[in-house]
Design a protein around this motif. Sequence first.
Motif, PDB file in Angstrom:
ATOM      1  N   ALA A   1       0.830  -1.212   0.000  1.00 15.40           N
ATOM      2  CA  ALA A   1       0.000   0.000   0.000  1.00 15.40           C
ATOM      3  C   ALA A   1       0.861   1.258   0.000  1.00 15.40           C
ATOM      4  O   ALA A   1       0.555   2.232  -0.704  1.00 15.40           O
ATOM      5  CB  ALA A   1      -0.928  -0.005   1.218  1.00 15.40           C
ATOM      6  N   VAL A   2       1.940   1.247   0.764  1.00 13.49           N
ATOM      7  CA  VAL A   2       2.830   2.412   0.821  1.00 13.49           C
ATOM      8  C   VAL A   2       3.427   2.699  -0.549  1.00 13.49           C
ATOM      9  O   VAL A   2       3.451   3.852  -1.016  1.00 13.49           O
ATOM     10  CB  VAL A   2       3.946   2.176   1.867  1.00 13.49           C
ATOM     11  N   GLY A   3       3.905   1.663  -1.235  1.00 13.27           N
ATOM     12  CA  GLY A   3       4.457   1.849  -2.578  1.00 13.27           C
ATOM     13  C   GLY A   3       3.415   2.330  -3.565  1.00 13.27           C
ATOM     14  O   GLY A   3       3.687   3.192  -4.410  1.00 13.27           O
ATOM     15  N   ALA A   4       2.199   1.780  -3.466  1.00 13.78           N
ATOM     16  CA  ALA A   4       1.124   2.171  -4.385  1.00 13.78           C
ATOM     17  C   ALA A   4       0.719   3.627  -4.174  1.00 13.78           C
ATOM     18  O   ALA A   4       0.580   4.393  -5.138  1.00 13.78           O
ATOM     19  CB  ALA A   4      -0.076   1.246  -4.194  1.00 13.78           C
ATOM     20  N   TYR A   5       0.539   4.039  -2.938  1.00 10.49           N
ATOM     21  CA  TYR A   5       0.121   5.418  -2.651  1.00 10.49           C
ATOM     22  C   TYR A   5       1.230   6.415  -2.957  1.00 10.49           C
ATOM     23  O   TYR A   5       0.955   7.562  -3.293  1.00 10.49           O
ATOM     24  CB  TYR A   5      -0.323   5.541  -1.195  1.00 10.49           C
ATOM     25  N   THR A   6       2.476   5.988  -2.832  1.00  9.01           N
ATOM     26  CA  THR A   6       3.587   6.893  -3.142  1.00  9.01           C
ATOM     27  C   THR A   6       3.502   7.379  -4.584  1.00  9.01           C
ATOM     28  O   THR A   6       3.629   8.587  -4.857  1.00  9.01           O
ATOM     29  CB  THR A   6       4.937   6.197  -2.898  1.00  9.01           C
ATOM     30  N   TYR A   7       3.288   6.443  -5.517  1.00  3.52           N
ATOM     31  CA  TYR A   7       3.172   6.877  -6.916  1.00  3.52           C
ATOM     32  C   TYR A   7       1.810   7.497  -7.203  1.00  3.52           C
ATOM     33  O   TYR A   7       1.713   8.480  -7.949  1.00  3.52           O
ATOM     34  CB  TYR A   7       3.399   5.701  -7.869  1.00  3.52           C
ATOM     35  N   ALA A   8       0.756   6.953  -6.592  1.00  4.53           N
ATOM     36  CA  ALA A   8      -0.591   7.444  -6.890  1.00  4.53           C
ATOM     37  C   ALA A   8      -0.755   8.916  -6.514  1.00  4.53           C
ATOM     38  O   ALA A   8      -1.390   9.689  -7.244  1.00  4.53           O
ATOM     39  CB  ALA A   8      -1.624   6.593  -6.153  1.00  4.53           C
ATOM     40  N   ILE A   9      -0.194   9.326  -5.394  1.00  2.00           N
ATOM     41  CA  ILE A   9      -0.353  10.709  -4.937  1.00  2.00           C
ATOM     42  C   ILE A   9       0.323  11.681  -5.890  1.00  2.00           C
ATOM     43  O   ILE A   9      -0.265  12.705  -6.279  1.00  2.00           O
ATOM     44  CB  ILE A   9       0.209  10.853  -3.499  1.00  2.00           C
ATOM     45  N   PHE A  10       1.546  11.365  -6.292  1.00  4.18           N
ATOM     46  CA  PHE A  10       2.286  12.300  -7.145  1.00  4.18           C
ATOM     47  C   PHE A  10       2.037  12.057  -8.631  1.00  4.18           C
ATOM     48  O   PHE A  10       2.351  12.915  -9.456  1.00  4.18           O
ATOM     49  CB  PHE A  10       3.785  12.196  -6.838  1.00  4.18           C
ATOM     50  N   GLY A  11       1.462  10.916  -8.965  1.00  3.85           N
ATOM     51  CA  GLY A  11       1.109  10.644 -10.345  1.00  3.85           C
ATOM     52  C   GLY A  11      -0.313  11.039 -10.674  1.00  3.85           C
ATOM     53  O   GLY A  11      -0.844  10.657 -11.723  1.00  3.85           O
ATOM     54  N   SER A  12      -0.947  11.810  -9.799  1.00  6.44           N
ATOM     55  CA  SER A  12      -2.310  12.311 -10.015  1.00  6.44           C
ATOM     56  C   SER A  12      -2.377  13.745  -9.486  1.00  6.44           C
ATOM     57  O   SER A  12      -1.395  14.288  -8.987  1.00  6.44           O
ATOM     58  CB  SER A  12      -3.324  11.424  -9.288  1.00  6.44           C
ATOM     59  N   THR A  13      -3.547  14.309  -9.564  1.00  7.87           N
ATOM     60  CA  THR A  13      -3.726  15.685  -9.074  1.00  7.87           C
ATOM     61  C   THR A  13      -3.843  15.749  -7.561  1.00  7.87           C
ATOM     62  O   THR A  13      -3.969  16.839  -7.003  1.00  7.87           O
ATOM     63  CB  THR A  13      -4.984  16.302  -9.706  1.00  7.87           C
ATOM     64  N   GLN A  14      -3.796  14.605  -6.888  1.00  4.77           N
ATOM     65  CA  GLN A  14      -3.977  14.569  -5.443  1.00  4.77           C
ATOM     66  C   GLN A  14      -2.918  15.390  -4.706  1.00  4.77           C
ATOM     67  O   GLN A  14      -3.217  16.030  -3.693  1.00  4.77           O
ATOM     68  CB  GLN A  14      -3.937  13.109  -4.957  1.00  4.77           C
ATOM     69  N   ALA A  15      -1.693  15.408  -5.206  1.00  8.18           N
ATOM     70  CA  ALA A  15      -0.622  16.140  -4.530  1.00  8.18           C
ATOM     71  C   ALA A  15      -0.877  17.641  -4.491  1.00  8.18           C
ATOM     72  O   ALA A  15      -0.315  18.349  -3.646  1.00  8.18           O
ATOM     73  CB  ALA A  15       0.718  15.856  -5.204  1.00  8.18           C
ATOM     74  N   ASN A  16      -1.728  18.173  -5.391  1.00 10.04           N
ATOM     75  CA  ASN A  16      -2.044  19.609  -5.397  1.00 10.04           C
ATOM     76  C   ASN A  16      -2.756  20.051  -4.129  1.00 10.04           C
ATOM     77  O   ASN A  16      -2.751  21.241  -3.796  1.00 10.04           O
ATOM     78  CB  ASN A  16      -2.911  19.957  -6.608  1.00 10.04           C
ATOM     79  N   HIS A  17      -3.371  19.089  -3.397  1.00 15.19           N
ATOM     80  CA  HIS A  17      -4.135  19.433  -2.199  1.00 15.19           C
ATOM     81  C   HIS A  17      -3.242  19.794  -1.017  1.00 15.19           C
ATOM     82  O   HIS A  17      -3.703  20.467  -0.082  1.00 15.19           O
ATOM     83  CB  HIS A  17      -5.052  18.275  -1.801  1.00 15.19           C
ATOM     84  N   PHE A  18      -1.996  19.349  -1.020  1.00 18.75           N
ATOM     85  CA  PHE A  18      -1.159  19.617   0.156  1.00 18.75           C
ATOM     86  C   PHE A  18       0.266  20.054  -0.188  1.00 18.75           C
ATOM     87  O   PHE A  18       1.004  20.458   0.702  1.00 18.75           O
ATOM     88  CB  PHE A  18      -1.115  18.374   1.064  1.00 18.75           C
ATOM     89  N   MET A  19       0.672  19.963  -1.449  1.00 17.39           N
ATOM     90  CA  MET A  19       2.017  20.379  -1.829  1.00 17.39           C
ATOM     91  C   MET A  19       2.010  21.856  -2.233  1.00 17.39           C
ATOM     92  O   MET A  19       1.281  22.238  -3.159  1.00 17.39           O
ATOM     93  CB  MET A  19       2.539  19.531  -2.983  1.00 17.39           C
ATOM     94  N   PRO A  20       2.796  22.695  -1.549  1.00 17.86           N
ATOM     95  CA  PRO A  20       2.779  24.131  -1.857  1.00 17.86           C
ATOM     96  C   PRO A  20       3.568  24.490  -3.118  1.00 17.86           C
ATOM     97  O   PRO A  20       3.545  25.633  -3.550  1.00 17.86           O
ATOM     98  CB  PRO A  20       3.427  24.753  -0.618  1.00 17.86           C
ATOM     99  N   PHE A  21       4.279  23.543  -3.680  1.00 17.90           N
ATOM    100  CA  PHE A  21       5.092  23.842  -4.868  1.00 17.90           C
ATOM    101  C   PHE A  21       4.987  22.657  -5.838  1.00 17.90           C
ATOM    102  O   PHE A  21       4.589  21.550  -5.474  1.00 17.90           O
ATOM    103  CB  PHE A  21       6.563  24.066  -4.485  1.00 17.90           C
TER     104      PHE A  21
END
Length: 430
Positions: free
Chosen positions: A122-142
């Motif tokens: 799960a950790v490996g899957a979510y690592t790519y899923a978060i940054f390989g989608s728009t999900q990272a825009n919710h908490f990444m300031p840059f």
Amino acid sequence: MIKTWFEKFADNTTGQIIFFAAYVVLTTLGLFLLSDSVTAFLILLLSLLILYYLKLNIKIKWALGLLIIAVLVPFAASQGSSYQSFMDVGTLVLIYVAMSLGLNIVVGFAGLLDLGFIAFFAVGAYTYAIFGSTQANHFMPFGHYPLPGDTFWLFIPIGAIIAAIFGILLGIPVLRVKGDYLAIVTLGFGEIIRIVLNNMNKPINITNGPMGIPSIEPPRLFGIAIQNASQFYYIALVIFLFAIYIATRLEHSKLGRAWKAVRDNEIAAQAMGIPLVKTKLAAFAIGASFSGMMGSVFAAKQMYIDASSFTYLESTIVLVMVILGGMGSIPGVILGAAVVIILNNQVLTDISNTLTQLSASGVISVPDALSPAKMQRFIFGILLVVFALYRTKGLIPHKNRVFNVSKLKREAAAEKNKYKDDPEVEGSES
């Protein structure tokens, strides 16, 4: 008479090669002509098991095995409408084989019962899923997300590293427990990770909670998007080969021997100078990294993940693969994972669909309580019980490495004489 014939065949290398070549040609031709036949697909895959038992040079076996799984199976299956379905099953087999090899390091080599192994997946899957989608825009300031598909190849080692870190975090608090208590702690760890991932949408939306992460960016290679199961098959195949190489090298290394010593007797291992803490943490970290790599591939392949894909049942299935194949046996673990995935995702599913169609068309009458879809898990459970009763040590039990004692004595004597005749060594001794 039959026994005598088999004994002669076992000693006849040329006969084995001719038989195997004929078998592979016929089964490849059968799948090519009957490209939608599950039976033809499975009979061709059976050639890999036959190859394992042939008395051939190990390099020749690897070359023939790669030829079958990388060329013949995809080519023969590509002629029918079930091509992507077969490749999807093949990809899942390779993903779970790599995970099972990782768990085999923890359970089979080091003797540490882990019931929460799916957490690293799960950790490996979510690592790519978060940054390989728009999900990272919710908490990444840059940064701008999703990251392009070309970065997927970086997330395979990144997923392995992050999963290894989580493996160490799991290992630190469980060093003082073993046996049943270790199983309880690892089970709790797996459930904690799943629940945390399922609730990390407040106050900061990191994983999107129970809604999951959709629209994951597909990998790209030389500008070409990889989206089909037949394409992911080769990605999983490369990682699978890497996992086998690492697991094999580790098994016969100094660290691998230390794991087995700890597994057999911790007190004796510690008395021989083996550091228990470092040895156990290494097992958790390296085993978890295998799962983290395949987690990234799984997320990219599915293009959508949520916490429901990483339940305790999945951890149990991976553990079943290791035990069914033979704990500590790399060939056994590979076979165990293949049997479980093919049974669940291909054979039993195909039988269930066929019976459902016959029932719907009125050819046979199946009571609702005994519908094929409901009985699939029941049949799978019966098969596991049968395997456990008649193959108590696994499908391919672990075999200890056999050493030539007289050869070792000669090498030791030659080494001793070498140092004895060396004038520098004599001078230092004087």
